[in-house]
Design a protein around this motif. Structure first.
Motif, short mmCIF file in Angstrom:
data_model
loop_
_atom_site.label_atom_id
_atom_site.label_comp_id
_atom_site.label_asym_id
_atom_site.label_seq_id
_atom_site.Cartn_x
_atom_site.Cartn_y
_atom_site.Cartn_z
N PRO A 43 55.57 55.07 25.25
CA PRO A 43 56.32 54.12 26.07
C PRO A 43 55.54 53.84 27.36
O PRO A 43 54.72 54.65 27.79
N ALA A 44 55.82 52.70 27.95
CA ALA A 44 55.13 52.32 29.19
C ALA A 44 56.13 51.92 30.26
O ALA A 44 57.23 51.44 29.95
N ILE A 45 55.74 52.13 31.51
CA ILE A 45 56.56 51.75 32.66
C ILE A 45 55.73 50.84 33.56
O ILE A 45 54.66 51.22 34.03
N MET A 46 56.23 49.63 33.78
CA MET A 46 55.58 48.68 34.69
C MET A 46 56.20 48.83 36.07
O MET A 46 57.42 48.81 36.22
N THR A 47 55.36 48.98 37.10
CA THR A 47 55.87 49.14 38.46
C THR A 47 55.56 47.88 39.27
O THR A 47 54.47 47.31 39.17
N VAL A 48 56.54 47.47 40.08
CA VAL A 48 56.47 46.20 40.81
C VAL A 48 56.69 46.48 42.30
O VAL A 48 57.77 46.93 42.70
N HIS A 49 55.68 46.23 43.10
CA HIS A 49 55.71 46.59 44.52
C HIS A 49 56.61 45.67 45.34
O HIS A 49 57.03 44.61 44.89
N GLY A 50 56.88 46.09 46.57
CA GLY A 50 57.70 45.31 47.48
C GLY A 50 56.94 44.18 48.16
O GLY A 50 55.73 44.01 47.96
N SER A 51 57.65 43.42 48.98
CA SER A 51 57.07 42.27 49.67
C SER A 51 55.90 42.69 50.54
O SER A 51 55.98 43.67 51.28
#
Length: 287
Positions: A43-51
């Motif tokens: 499984p994979a986890i995509m991380t999305v940073h803040g502004s």
């Protein structure tokens, strides 16, 4: 740069990286992939940073998630559409990185939480995810996107958050419960926008519980089996690892100064690094 912490080199994890890979046509459409040096499908986890952030600031998350056995994929983006494109690209290229395309989750903080939540709740074909963690990014506007087909969510927020009203996460949690979707809400009392990091053990345990349950518990991390193999791996990956370093001090507003490679004796090995404070206080020290 000399303060960076080469986290992976302190373990025997056989982690490989593909950095600044394009997933779209815009210059911002870049993704880093931290994957395992074995043949397991994970499984994979995509991380999305803040502004105002960057995917490079989330390599501490990549380290944590790969240590659990997942593939980690920090991404740069402009909005929810880019997040969807990155998910679709990762699924299409899953075989190159040992990813199970049917078990991908997202993790987003602040603006990244809003974008990843919006995409998780309203995906186009090929952009679907199995689980989502939204940290200090829940909004009341997202409530209207919630239906019974939504994936499970972990909503993390801070009671004293002045950047993103915690009521958004509270309202999302209530709507999830109303339509019968699994949701957990964590509200840290007295904490501000970015202070979920003050609760890392509790926070990571909640993330791991969600991902293991809905993405599936991944195989154990790939390991380097011998000292010689580890040395060879590190030599070959030196430039890659330099790009993975975490400038931990820069993530705070501490006025930390450094004196590096200071000689304390006559031998070449007699070197010391000193991390000290930018004030006049006399402080205890730990070697």
């Amino acid at each position: 740069k000399e303060q960076f912490v080469e986290q992976f080199s302190e373990t025997n994890l056989a982690i490989k990286t593909a950095l600044d890979v394009s997933y779209g046509t815009e210059s911002v459409n870049k993704i880093d992939i931290y994957y395992h040096g074995d043949k397991a499908k994970r499984p994979a986890i995509m991380t999305v940073h803040g502004s105002g952030g960057d995917k490079a600031q989330q390599d501490w998350l990549a380290y944590e998630f790969t240590s659990w056995g997942y593939v980690a994929a920090p991404v740069n983006y402009k909005g929810a559409g880019d997040v969807g494109s990155a998910i679709k690209w990762l699924k299409a290229n899953a075989a190159d990185y040992g990813v199970d395309p049917d078990n991908i989750g997202v993790w987003g903080f602040s603006a990244g939480g809003r974008a990843s939540a919006a995409k998780a709740l309203n995906p186009k074909k090929g952009e679907e995810v199995k689980a989502a963690v939204c940290v200090s990014g829940g909004t009341r506007s997202a409530v209207k996107l919630i239906t019974a087909s939504a994936p499970p969510f972990l909503l993390v927020t801070a009671e004293a958050d002045k950047n993103v009203n915690p009521q958004g996460s509270i309202d999302m949690h209530a709507k999830f419960k109303k339509v019968g979707v699994n949701s957990e809400l964590i509200l840290y009392p007295g904490r501000k926008h970015n202070e979920y990091k003050n609760h890392k053990p509790h926070f990571f345990a909640a993330c791991k519980k969600l991902y293991n349950k809905y993405l599936g518990t991944p195989p154990a991390p790939a390991l380097l089996e011998t000292v010689e193999e580890e040395e060879e791996f590190m030599d070959a990956s030196e430039e890659e690892f330099k790009e993975q370093f975490v400038e931990q001090v820069s993530e705070t507003n501490s006025a930390i100064k450094t004196a590096l490679d200071v000689s304390y004796g006559t031998e070449s090995v007699n070197k010391i690094d000193i991390y000290y404070h930018g004030d006049k206080a006399k402080r205890p020290a730990i070697m």
